[in-house]
Write a protein that holds these residues in place. Structure first.
Motif, PDB file in Angstrom:
ATOM      1  N   GLY A   1     -37.341  15.242 -41.955  1.00 11.40           N
ATOM      2  CA  GLY A   1     -36.974  16.564 -41.377  1.00 11.40           C
ATOM      3  C   GLY A   1     -37.351  16.326 -39.907  1.00 11.40           C
ATOM      4  N   SER A   2     -37.639  15.297 -39.298  1.00 10.58           N
ATOM      5  CA  SER A   2     -37.738  15.317 -37.761  1.00 10.58           C
ATOM      6  C   SER A   2     -36.844  14.721 -36.828  1.00 10.58           C
ATOM      7  N   SER A   3     -35.662  14.512 -37.469  1.00 11.62           N
ATOM      8  CA  SER A   3     -34.432  13.920 -36.843  1.00 11.62           C
ATOM      9  C   SER A   3     -33.091  14.779 -37.234  1.00 11.62           C
ATOM     10  N   ILE A   4     -32.245  14.915 -36.188  1.00 13.36           N
ATOM     11  CA  ILE A   4     -31.319  15.670 -36.371  1.00 13.36           C
ATOM     12  C   ILE A   4     -30.034  14.970 -36.064  1.00 13.36           C
TER      13      ILE A   4
ATOM     14  N   ASP B   1     -41.813  20.670 -36.830  1.00 12.20           N
ATOM     15  CA  ASP B   1     -40.816  21.433 -37.600  1.00 12.20           C
ATOM     16  C   ASP B   1     -40.540  22.748 -36.740  1.00 12.20           C
TER      17      ASP B   1
ATOM     18  N   ALA C   1     -37.616  21.482 -34.580  1.00  7.07           N
ATOM     19  CA  ALA C   1     -36.426  21.462 -35.409  1.00  7.07           C
ATOM     20  C   ALA C   1     -35.595  22.467 -35.855  1.00  7.07           C
ATOM     21  N   ALA C   2     -36.286  23.763 -35.948  1.00  4.54           N
ATOM     22  CA  ALA C   2     -35.817  25.048 -36.514  1.00  4.54           C
ATOM     23  C   ALA C   2     -34.979  25.500 -35.198  1.00  4.54           C
TER      24      ALA C   2
ATOM     25  N   ILE D   1     -31.729  23.493 -34.928  1.00  7.05           N
ATOM     26  CA  ILE D   1     -30.634  23.884 -35.954  1.00  7.05           C
ATOM     27  C   ILE D   1     -30.147  25.161 -35.718  1.00  7.05           C
TER      28      ILE D   1
ATOM     29  N   LYS E   1     -26.884  17.013 -39.631  1.00 12.68           N
ATOM     30  CA  LYS E   1     -27.464  16.264 -40.700  1.00 12.68           C
ATOM     31  C   LYS E   1     -28.831  16.275 -40.565  1.00 12.68           C
ATOM     32  N   VAL E   2     -29.653  16.538 -41.225  1.00 12.39           N
ATOM     33  CA  VAL E   2     -31.344  16.386 -41.270  1.00 12.39           C
ATOM     34  C   VAL E   2     -31.558  14.949 -41.825  1.00 12.39           C
TER      35      VAL E   2
END
Length: 542
Positions: free
Chosen positions: A82-85, A59, A62-63, A66, A77-78
């Motif tokens: 929420g573990s892939s972008i 997390d 990922a933040a 982003i 796109k998430v």
């Protein structure tokens, strides 16, 4: 420019007022379809194909990614969880290079980048603590790269550096892993993690590395190989591996012949873990070899005379008298010859020393179950047993694959049991049927989902065609006399007569043809336009 737009708007409003309800509905429908098509085209063109930028992110990482994408104003796109972008395909490599330049993502923990910034004046204790933190972070990132591991954390404990070493204090490590899907790590993965950590820390042994998962299961055992528990676990593991290896060999061979899932093989092995050392000496009496030989020869010659005088006379007489007496006395001559030979032989001897290590197979036994043959389907299914010859062939195949000794020469006492039984495949059949039904539902759903948009377009086209068919076709009466048409045009143009009165005037010989109508439009377009409008008003009122 503004005047032209004003005139164009006025003309459009005038045309709109002159259209009928059906014509207005047709224009509105066509305009809506056109705008919807343009909007869909613009939507799909603005949303291009997206590709994976980074996956399996925590997390926090990922933040950070982003936030960097927001700063660069790059759409993203998430993914699920929420573990892939995902970002547009054409920007994947560019964003990876830009984010790598900023050190994003770094993964969980702190790695060797902690030493990138110079820190002057720090103590040796802080420097050592930073080194341990860096090693822990790098190991956690490396272990997280395994497919079965989602995240990992490593804690390393190093003994203090002292002049005198304490053998009771040694390096240890603990590894916490979060497994994907709440499954369990395989033994080979656990051993790989232990050896990876042990070879990355100085003085750390694999047996001193503990691995636990997020479910609280201890995946490793801290036991030395030379201890009783360590030997026991090693022996059980080696026996289990041998039994699984032999069973898999036989089952794979049977499944090639009978089909997948048609045979079950279990092997039991008794292994001798005793270590034996044997020394043996053998003497061969026929194999004599001359070692030493000693030979001694002795010769002895002795001469003695025998005197007849009484004792004491010889000693008291003169020498002449003794000589004469000696010559007159008889002589005795003695010769002795002695030969001594000593011979020593070496007897042939052979010495052998045999050491038998642990791990020898004492006995093997196998239990094999093959599925009975079934003919027919549904209620007509029936079991057909195999012949004894076929059963014996399968038995010999398993015995040869496993290495079981059968027949008269069987010193180990190996045994094999092969039975033919009907398998309970009701659950498998039910699951297969449900899977087929699910596949059919998914197929029809995908077909329907793919055909919904063309279906809507077809429905819209049919509605438009029906609307166009219901719209009355306005035709110009080509059979109207020229005088009446010109009189009507003059009357309407002067404003003294209505459309109905204009057509009732005196007729002028001649009929309007297509060529005449084209000529009239070219010569006086304004009057012809007014006449056409009058004709359209007449059609609506009728």
């Amino acid at each position: 420019m503004n005047q032209n737009l004003t005139k164009l708007g006025a003309q459009l409003r005038e045309i709109w007022k002159q259209l009928g309800n059906a014509q207005r509905l047709s224009v509105l429908s066509a305009t809506f379809v056109l705008l919807a098509g343009l909007g869909a085209l613009a939507f799909w063109s603005s949303h291009g194909e997206y590709s994976l930028l980074y996956g399996r992110l925590s997390d926090g990482e990922a933040a950070k990614v982003i936030a960097a994408l927001d700063d660069a104003k790059v759409p993203y796109k998430v993914g699920a969880g929420g573990s892939s972008i995902l970002v547009p395909t054409e920007k994947v490599h560019l964003m990876r290079m830009q984010l790598a330049g900023r050190g994003i993502p770094r993964g969980d923990g702190v790695g060797f980048e902690i030493f990138d910034k110079p820190n002057f004046g720090i103590s040796d204790f802080v420097q050592r603590a930073n080194y341990v933190r860096a090693v822990q972070g790098e190991l956690g990132r490396t272990i997280s790269q395994l497919d079965e591991v989602e995240t990992a954390r490593v804690m390393v404990v190093l003994p203090e550096n002292r002049l005198l070493l304490d053998k009771d204090k040694y390096a240890t490590a603990s590894v916490f892993v979060r497994v994907r899907g709440n499954s369990q790590l395989q033994p080979q993965s656990i051993n790989s993690i232990r050896f990876l950590v042990a070879n990355s820390v100085e003085g750390l042994k694999p047996n001193h590395v503990t691995v636990i998962d997020n479910l609280g299961n201890v995946l490793s055992e801290n036991s030395d190989n030379d201890s009783l528990s360590g030997l026991t676990s090693t022996q059980l593991a080696s026996r289990r591996n041998l039994e699984q290896y032999l069973g898999k060999k036989a089952q794979d061979m049977l499944e090639k012949v009978l089909g997948p899932g048609q045979a079950i093989v279990r092997v039991s092995a008794e292994i001798n873990y005793d270590t034996t050392t044997k020394s043996e000496e053998k003497f061969d009496p026929d194999g004599q070899v001359l070692r030493t030989q000693t030979k001694t020869d002795e010769n002895t010659d002795a001469i003695t005379s025998t005197s007849s005088s009484p004792a004491g006379i010889s000693a008291n007489t003169t020498a002449e008298t003794n000589t004469a007496a000696s010559a007159a006395s008889p002589l005795n001559s003695t010769k002795n010859k002695k030969a001594v030979t000593t011979v020593q032989y070496e007897i042939g001897k052979s010495t052998s020393s045999t050491m038998q290590t642990a791990g020898g197979i004492k006995r093997l036994s196998a239990s094999v179950t093959v599925a009975s043959q079934v003919e027919g389907a549904g209620a007509e299914r029936k079991v057909v047993n195999r012949s004894p010859e076929e059963i014996e062939k399968l038995r010999r195949i398993v015995a040869s694959a496993v290495g079981i000794q059968i027949g008269g020469d069987n010193p180990r006492g190996d045994s094999i049991t092969l039975e033919e039984l009907p398998f309970n495949d009701q659950l498998a059949t039910t699951v297969a049927q449900e899977f087929q039904q699910q596949q059919k539902h998914e197929l029809w759903w995908s077909i329907g989902r793919g055909a919904i948009y063309p279906g809507l377009a077809l429905i819209a086209l049919i509605v438009l065609l029906r609307l166009f068919k219901r719209t009355p076709v306005q035709e110009i009466q080509l059979g109207v006399p020229v005088g009446r048409l010109m009189a009507g045009q003059r009357a309407v143009g002067n404003g003294h007569a209505t459309g109905q009165e204009s057509w009732g005037s005196e007729q002028v010989p001649g009929v309007v043809s297509v060529d005449v109508l084209n000529r009239l439009i070219k010569e006086n377009p304004s009057n012809m336009t007014q006449a056409i409008r009058e004709w359209m008003d007449k059609g609506r009122s009728a």
